[in-house]
Design an enzyme around this catalytic site. Structure first.
Site, PDB file in Angstrom:
ATOM      1  N   ASN A 184       0.794  -1.237   0.000  1.00 50.56           N
ATOM      2  CA  ASN A 184       0.000   0.000   0.000  1.00 50.56           C
ATOM      3  C   ASN A 184       0.823   1.283   0.000  1.00 50.56           C
ATOM      4  OD1 ASN A 184       0.753  -0.362   2.653  1.00 50.56           O
ATOM      5  ND2 ASN A 184      -1.218   0.218   3.516  1.00 50.56           N
ATOM      6  N   CYS A 197      -3.210   0.667   7.030  1.00 50.01           N
ATOM      7  CA  CYS A 197      -3.200   0.048   8.378  1.00 50.01           C
ATOM      8  C   CYS A 197      -3.899   0.965   9.364  1.00 50.01           C
ATOM      9  CB  CYS A 197      -1.771  -0.160   8.856  1.00 50.01           C
ATOM     10  SG  CYS A 197      -0.812  -1.127   7.733  1.00 50.01           S
ATOM     11  N   GLU A 236       5.248  -3.758  11.674  1.00 54.60           N
ATOM     12  CA  GLU A 236       3.925  -3.128  11.762  1.00 54.60           C
ATOM     13  C   GLU A 236       2.990  -4.017  10.968  1.00 54.60           C
ATOM     14  OE1 GLU A 236       0.775  -1.766  10.666  1.00 54.60           O
ATOM     15  OE2 GLU A 236       1.791  -0.158   9.554  1.00 54.60           O
TER      16      GLU A 236
HETATM   17  O1  G3H Z   1      -0.720   1.211   6.023  1.00 56.27           O
HETATM   18  C1  G3H Z   1       0.067   1.524   6.897  1.00 56.27           C
HETATM   19  C2  G3H Z   1       0.660   2.844   6.889  1.00 56.27           C
HETATM   20  O2  G3H Z   1       1.705   2.888   7.811  1.00 56.27           O
HETATM   21  C3  G3H Z   1      -0.347   3.924   7.141  1.00 56.27           C
HETATM   22  O3  G3H Z   1       0.208   5.148   6.825  1.00 56.27           O
HETATM   23  O4  G3H Z   1      -1.355   6.646   8.052  1.00 56.27           O
HETATM   24  O5  G3H Z   1       0.198   7.554   6.343  1.00 56.27           O
HETATM   25  O6  G3H Z   1      -1.743   6.155   5.675  1.00 56.27           O
HETATM   26  P1  G3H Z   1      -0.744   6.440   6.717  1.00 56.27           P
END
Ligand code: G3H
Length: 496
Positions: A169, A298, A264
């Site tokens: 993503n 996430c 993570e």
């Molecule tokens: O998908 C996991 C990422 O660490 C979320 O990052 O809060 O910048 O979308 P974000």
């Protein structure tokens, strides 16, 4: 255009090469892995299917390149990182284009990801110079029973070889969030990109190549997880693993040796809404938090826990905003685009059907075409429904009505995840108490969960991960402490 101009050397015919020993190479396997465009569901790109022998070679190079890199002055490491950041930002177009094609990220957001990544690299270079240029000096007479006969000098030294595995993503951003801290701290770096996102990663790696990093210091190895996944993560040359993704991370951590891990692994971020909340603000944040990049974050809002007395009003406000979301191709900057794969779309559909069977209220009609799922708000979700606990990683937001704040906190804490959460209220005292009670790595007050700005600490509790991220914490995690003690024959006190 991807794979042309400055980036022409990273592709051979129609297959992208892998990067090792400062060169772009074709795998001896003679095989490639196809990357399917989520929107068209047709093959878009091909990357090398690297072999275990190629992994071994890359690890040997990484080990030896790291030795001289650790002796490279800190200011020089920072200078190269700044150069890579500038090249990355100057060449954002081909990376943004590949993000659109291989992960169906909306065009504008794809550009933002690349620019954010350049900024992250530069910030990391600056922060590294600040924190790694300092050490500690301790005197022995502060501990009972000691005279001042020992001077203790501590500094931070590199770990060795860091293995970085980013998710689909944010293939560019979550790769550089691992690469830049590793490099500034004097480590070498082996990158295993996700299959979808690999081509964006290869372009990004070329920016580091063009910046002039030493041969072998950075490698990018592509291929099937089934062939090289375990081989990479269990490789004896690896001194640290930084992984972002799903529960594969749990099995990686079980198999990894005695090395620092930064993981993570997703979340089920709760949004607790109290009676006094500004419901317009909440509704906008549910839209931004729950539906941006079609919920494939996430940190997406993955369950709304709203006080019954304001639930009807909130659901109406969110419904009105959902109706305005555009659905379509990423090239058109649609708000909602195809989810990453057919299996992902099937999984989301499974959660939706389970909620339907168990009586959830559908605020919109469920609609799916291929991997494209229309945004869906599910009201009156109950704890016996899978969607109350599992992360859809798609454009579906469940609403659970609660009759007390405690009920909301209990639901949040009963989850096996603990990444982020948020609370909406005008009462800051209540907000702080709720934040303290929520078992998550971060709680946002009056805003949707989010990782950025990228220098903020970012960590998951429970199954959401181990080790903290964010620029400073990543640099610290990718170093170890080295101490030298000077022993004096007689106590030495500095005189006034
Ligand atoms: O998908 C996991 C990422 O660490 C979320 O990052 O809060 O910048 O979308 P974000």
């Amino acid at each position: 255009m991807a794979g042309t101009g400055l980036f022409a050397e990273i592709i051979d015919g129609e297959v992208y090469k892998y990067y090792a020993d400062g060169e772009w190479k074709t795998s001896s396997s003679g095989k490639s892995v196809a990357i399917i465009n989520p929107a068209t569901r047709k093959p878009q790109y091909k990357v090398q299917a690297c072999t275990q022998e190629e992994v071994n070679a890359v690890m040997e190079m990484a080990k030896s390149a790291q030795k001289s890199w650790a002796k490279t002055p800190l200011w020089k490491r920072a200078e190269l990182l700044h150069k890579a950041a500038a090249i990355l930002k100057d060449n954002k177009a081909p990376m943004a284009e590949s993000l659109v094609k291989e992960i169906a990220k909306p065009a504008k957001d794809s550009v933002t990801e690349v620019v954010r990544s350049g900024d992250l690299i530069s910030y990391c270079a600056e922060e590294g110079v600040r924190i790694l240029g300092e050490g500690k000096f301790l005197l022995s007479d502060s501990f009972p029973g000691n005279d001042r006969t020992k001077y203790c000098l501590t500094s931070k030294i590199p770990l060795g070889v860091v293995l970085a595995i980013p998710p689909f993503n944010y293939p560019v951003n979550l790769a550089v969030s691992k690469i830049a801290p590793a490099l500034i701290a004097g480590n070498s770096l082996v990158l295993k990109p996700p299959t979808q996102g690999a081509v964006s990663c290869l372009h990004m790696v070329h920016c580091f190549h063009l910046a002039g990093f030493p041969k072998g210091l950075i490698s990018c190895i592509t291929g099937k997880g089934s062939e090289i996944g375990d081989f990479l993560t269990m490789h004896p040359a690896v001194n640290c693993i930084s992984f972002t993704g799903g529960d594969t991370g749990i099995s990686i951590s079980k198999k990894a040796g005695m090395i620092p891990l930064q993981m993570e692994l997703g979340g089920k971020d709760a949004c607790i809404v109290l009676e006094d909340a500004d419901l317009d603000l909440v509704a906008s944040n549910i839209i931004k938090g729950g539906f941006s990049y079609s919920g494939q974050r996430c940190t997406a809002v993955k369950v709304v826990l709203v006080m019954e007395s304001v639930a009807d009003e909130l659901v109406e406000k969110v419904k009105a905003k959902v109706a305005k979301l555009t659905v379509g191709p990423p090239e058109d900057n649609s708000d909602i685009t195809a989810v990453v794969s057919e299996s992902s779309a099937n999984f989301i559909e499974g959660l939706v059907m389970d909620a339907k069977e168990k009586g959830a209220t559908f605020c919109q009609e469920y609609k799916r075409e291929g991997n494209l799922i229309w945004p869906l708000l599910l009201d009156n979700v109950r704890p016996d429904m899978r969607i109350a606990w599992e992360e859809p990683f798609g454009p579906v937001v469940p609403v659970l009505r609660i009759s007390s704040v405690e009920e909301g906190i209990n639901h949040c804490n009963a989850s096996n995840f603990g990444l982020q959460g948020c609370v909406f209220t005008k009462d800051i005292n209540k907000a702080i108490l709720i934040s303290d009670a929520m078992e998550t790595g971060t709680v946002q007050i009056n805003s949707a969960p989010a990782r950025g700005p990228d220098h903020f600490p970012f960590q998951g509790l429970k199954d959401s991960g181990i080790g903290s991220q964010g620029v400073t914490n990543s640099i610290n995690l990718m170093t170890k402490v080295k101490t030298t003690v000077i022993n004096l024959p007689t106590p030495s006190y500095s005189m006034g």
